[in-house]
Design a protein around this motif. Structure first.
Motif, PDB file in Angstrom:
ATOM      1  N   ASP A 137     -64.513  10.520 -33.516  1.00 37.61           N
ATOM      2  CA  ASP A 137     -63.334  11.098 -32.876  1.00 37.61           C
ATOM      3  C   ASP A 137     -63.393  10.741 -31.396  1.00 37.61           C
ATOM      4  N   THR A 138     -63.238   9.441 -31.114  1.00 38.23           N
ATOM      5  CA  THR A 138     -63.348   8.954 -29.741  1.00 38.23           C
ATOM      6  C   THR A 138     -61.990   8.715 -29.107  1.00 38.23           C
ATOM      7  N   GLY A 139     -60.938   8.822 -29.900  1.00 41.80           N
ATOM      8  CA  GLY A 139     -59.619   8.500 -29.387  1.00 41.80           C
ATOM      9  C   GLY A 139     -59.331   7.013 -29.426  1.00 41.80           C
ATOM     10  N   ILE A 140     -60.253   6.245 -29.972  1.00 42.35           N
ATOM     11  CA  ILE A 140     -60.086   4.792 -30.088  1.00 42.35           C
ATOM     12  C   ILE A 140     -59.996   4.455 -31.572  1.00 42.35           C
ATOM     13  N   GLY A 141     -59.008   3.659 -31.950  1.00 48.56           N
ATOM     14  CA  GLY A 141     -58.814   3.306 -33.344  1.00 48.56           C
ATOM     15  C   GLY A 141     -59.998   2.560 -33.929  1.00 48.56           C
ATOM     16  N   GLU A 142     -60.119   2.624 -35.260  1.00 47.42           N
ATOM     17  CA  GLU A 142     -61.268   2.013 -35.930  1.00 47.42           C
ATOM     18  C   GLU A 142     -61.342   0.510 -35.687  1.00 47.42           C
ATOM     19  N   ASP A 143     -60.214  -0.178 -35.793  1.00 48.70           N
ATOM     20  CA  ASP A 143     -60.206  -1.621 -35.574  1.00 48.70           C
ATOM     21  C   ASP A 143     -60.601  -1.963 -34.139  1.00 48.70           C
ATOM     22  N   SER A 144     -60.112  -1.182 -33.199  1.00 54.47           N
ATOM     23  CA  SER A 144     -60.446  -1.429 -31.794  1.00 54.47           C
ATOM     24  C   SER A 144     -61.929  -1.191 -31.536  1.00 54.47           C
ATOM     25  N   ARG A 145     -62.472  -0.128 -32.142  1.00 53.75           N
ATOM     26  CA  ARG A 145     -63.900   0.143 -31.980  1.00 53.75           C
ATOM     27  C   ARG A 145     -64.737  -1.002 -32.547  1.00 53.75           C
ATOM     28  N   ALA A 146     -64.290  -1.552 -33.672  1.00 53.53           N
ATOM     29  CA  ALA A 146     -65.023  -2.669 -34.282  1.00 53.53           C
ATOM     30  C   ALA A 146     -65.019  -3.884 -33.367  1.00 53.53           C
ATOM     31  N   LYS A 147     -63.878  -4.148 -32.720  1.00 54.35           N
ATOM     32  CA  LYS A 147     -63.790  -5.302 -31.816  1.00 54.35           C
ATOM     33  C   LYS A 147     -64.700  -5.117 -30.602  1.00 54.35           C
ATOM     34  N   VAL A 148     -64.710  -3.914 -30.049  1.00 56.54           N
ATOM     35  CA  VAL A 148     -65.561  -3.649 -28.886  1.00 56.54           C
ATOM     36  C   VAL A 148     -67.034  -3.733 -29.283  1.00 56.54           C
ATOM     37  N   VAL A 206     -73.892 -16.601 -16.771  1.00 47.48           N
ATOM     38  CA  VAL A 206     -73.420 -16.532 -18.154  1.00 47.48           C
ATOM     39  C   VAL A 206     -73.218 -15.080 -18.573  1.00 47.48           C
ATOM     40  N   CYS A 207     -74.197 -14.228 -18.256  1.00 50.81           N
ATOM     41  CA  CYS A 207     -74.105 -12.815 -18.633  1.00 50.81           C
ATOM     42  C   CYS A 207     -72.973 -12.108 -17.895  1.00 50.81           C
ATOM     43  N   ALA A 208     -72.764 -12.471 -16.629  1.00 54.41           N
ATOM     44  CA  ALA A 208     -71.663 -11.868 -15.874  1.00 54.41           C
ATOM     45  C   ALA A 208     -70.321 -12.229 -16.506  1.00 54.41           C
ATOM     46  N   ALA A 209     -70.186 -13.497 -16.915  1.00 57.12           N
ATOM     47  CA  ALA A 209     -68.945 -13.932 -17.557  1.00 57.12           C
ATOM     48  C   ALA A 209     -68.757 -13.237 -18.897  1.00 57.12           C
ATOM     49  N   GLU A 210     -69.848 -13.064 -19.643  1.00 58.87           N
ATOM     50  CA  GLU A 210     -69.741 -12.389 -20.936  1.00 58.87           C
ATOM     51  C   GLU A 210     -69.379 -10.918 -20.756  1.00 58.87           C
ATOM     52  N   ALA A 211     -69.939 -10.277 -19.717  1.00 56.44           N
ATOM     53  CA  ALA A 211     -69.602  -8.882 -19.432  1.00 56.44           C
ATOM     54  C   ALA A 211     -68.107  -8.744 -19.142  1.00 56.44           C
ATOM     55  N   ARG A 212     -67.550  -9.735 -18.443  1.00 56.79           N
ATOM     56  CA  ARG A 212     -66.109  -9.680 -18.150  1.00 56.79           C
ATOM     57  C   ARG A 212     -65.288  -9.807 -19.432  1.00 56.79           C
ATOM     58  N   LYS A 213     -65.740 -10.641 -20.374  1.00 55.09           N
ATOM     59  CA  LYS A 213     -65.040 -10.773 -21.657  1.00 55.09           C
ATOM     60  C   LYS A 213     -65.056  -9.446 -22.422  1.00 55.09           C
ATOM     61  N   VAL A 214     -66.237  -8.786 -22.414  1.00 53.05           N
ATOM     62  CA  VAL A 214     -66.337  -7.487 -23.087  1.00 53.05           C
ATOM     63  C   VAL A 214     -65.415  -6.485 -22.414  1.00 53.05           C
ATOM     64  N   LEU A 215     -65.395  -6.518 -21.075  1.00 56.55           N
ATOM     65  CA  LEU A 215     -64.527  -5.608 -20.324  1.00 56.55           C
ATOM     66  C   LEU A 215     -63.069  -5.790 -20.738  1.00 56.55           C
ATOM     67  N   ASN A 216     -62.625  -7.037 -20.892  1.00 58.78           N
ATOM     68  CA  ASN A 216     -61.237  -7.293 -21.277  1.00 58.78           C
ATOM     69  C   ASN A 216     -60.931  -6.730 -22.666  1.00 58.78           C
ATOM     70  N   VAL A 217     -61.883  -6.897 -23.606  1.00 56.15           N
ATOM     71  CA  VAL A 217     -61.709  -6.350 -24.951  1.00 56.15           C
ATOM     72  C   VAL A 217     -61.648  -4.824 -24.888  1.00 56.15           C
ATOM     73  N   ALA A 218     -62.544  -4.234 -24.072  1.00 54.45           N
ATOM     74  CA  ALA A 218     -62.597  -2.778 -23.955  1.00 54.45           C
ATOM     75  C   ALA A 218     -61.330  -2.224 -23.304  1.00 54.45           C
ATOM     76  N   GLU A 219     -60.803  -2.921 -22.300  1.00 56.92           N
ATOM     77  CA  GLU A 219     -59.568  -2.476 -21.651  1.00 56.92           C
ATOM     78  C   GLU A 219     -58.407  -2.466 -22.639  1.00 56.92           C
TER      79      GLU A 219
END
Length: 297
Positions: free
Chosen positions: A146-157, A255-268
């Protein structure tokens, strides 16, 4: 100890290696206590006993002491061995009895580390055919969330975080590798800098893994899965100089900084502010680490 249940696919391997680890922990109790690892070792022993008593379910077993925690304890043991070697290098020649004691403790820690490695391998989920990729992607754990985030979105993150976790641990291993082996006139400063970085990466790996769990997924946590997921290249050989180590680490942090930004975009996109905040912190660390390493060149 009689096995009444085992939570993992390879039950026979788990049976044998869990019993072996339990015996190894008991046999080397004094050495583990001496190195400040007694509490962790006792917790692991109790976990094995509870699994075999049938008092925890498979899910509870993974929560209490899954592969991620086994890896953490093994890393602590390797760190203790490293500290022993470092002290031995800088200290006067010890008395024969003290030298023998330290040798015995080092052998005991390596014995425990080997036993943990065997159990880690036995805790890898069995997969066949099309399910092979489950080794390298977070697996839904079946909890009601019960996070307020849909199941599909949670899977992507969770999937994006799985890649970040793998890259973080790959960079952790690289930093530790260089910390152990750096040489030259700047040994002390670089040895210290690499240590600061791998300690942060180790803690970050735990935070990322816990976020995946909070999203309702089990984390990847095997060397095979990390190798398949990581965007950070592994070393095939030891770099020939401290300069090459600095260049490699600087590139890996980028590389890790760029990957963190990709995760951030998915999370946003998913509306996951917690993961966004976590990734902002990771980008800040990797940017600063890259700057420090570049300034050292």
């Amino acid at each position: 100890m009689t096995a009444t249940q085992t939570p993992y696919g390879r039950s026979s391997d788990f049976d044998a290696f869990a019993v072996s680890l339990h015996q190894t922990l008991n046999r080397h109790h004094d050495a583990l206590e001496e190195e400040g690892l007694g509490s962790d070792a006792r917790q692991l022993s109790r976990w094995i006993e509870r699994v075999y008593a049938g008092s925890v379910t498979a899910l509870e077993a993974l929560e209490l002491h899954g592969p991620q925690n086994l890896v953490h304890l093994r890393d602590q043991i390797m760190h203790a061995l490293e500290e022993q070697n470092h002290i031995a290098e800088e200290s006067p020649v010890p008395a024969a009895t003290e030298d023998e004691k330290q040798h015995d403790y080092a052998a005991a820690l390596r014995d425990v580390s080997d036993a943990i490695d065997q159990l880690i391998k036995a805790t890898e989920p069995e997969t066949t055919g099309d399910d092979d990729m489950k080794l390298v992607t977070p697996i839904k754990d079946g909890q009601s969330m019960d996070t307020g985030i849909g199941e599909d979105s949670r899977a992507k993150v969770a999937e994006a975080l799985g890649g970040m976790l793998a890259s973080t641990y790959s960079l952790y291993v690289k930093s530790l590798f260089y910390h152990w082996n750096v040489t030259g006139p700047r040994f002390h400063s670089l040895h210290k800098l690499f240590e600061e970085h791998y300690q942060d990466l180790h803690e970050a790996g735990d935070e990322i893994a816990e976020r995946i769990r909070a999203l309702g997924h089990f984390t990847p946590g095997t060397l095979k899965s990390f190798g398949a997921l990581s965007a950070v290249d592994d070393d095939e050989k030891l770099p020939s100089s401290a300069e090459d180590m600095l260049k490699n680490l600087k590139a890996a942090h980028a590389v890790c900084a760029a990957e963190a930004r990709k995760v951030l975009n998915v999370a946003e996109e998913a509306g996951d502010e917690v993961t966004v905040d976590l990734m902002v912190g990771r980008m800040r660390f990797h940017d600063e680490a890259g700057w420090m390493l570049g300034a050292s060149l």
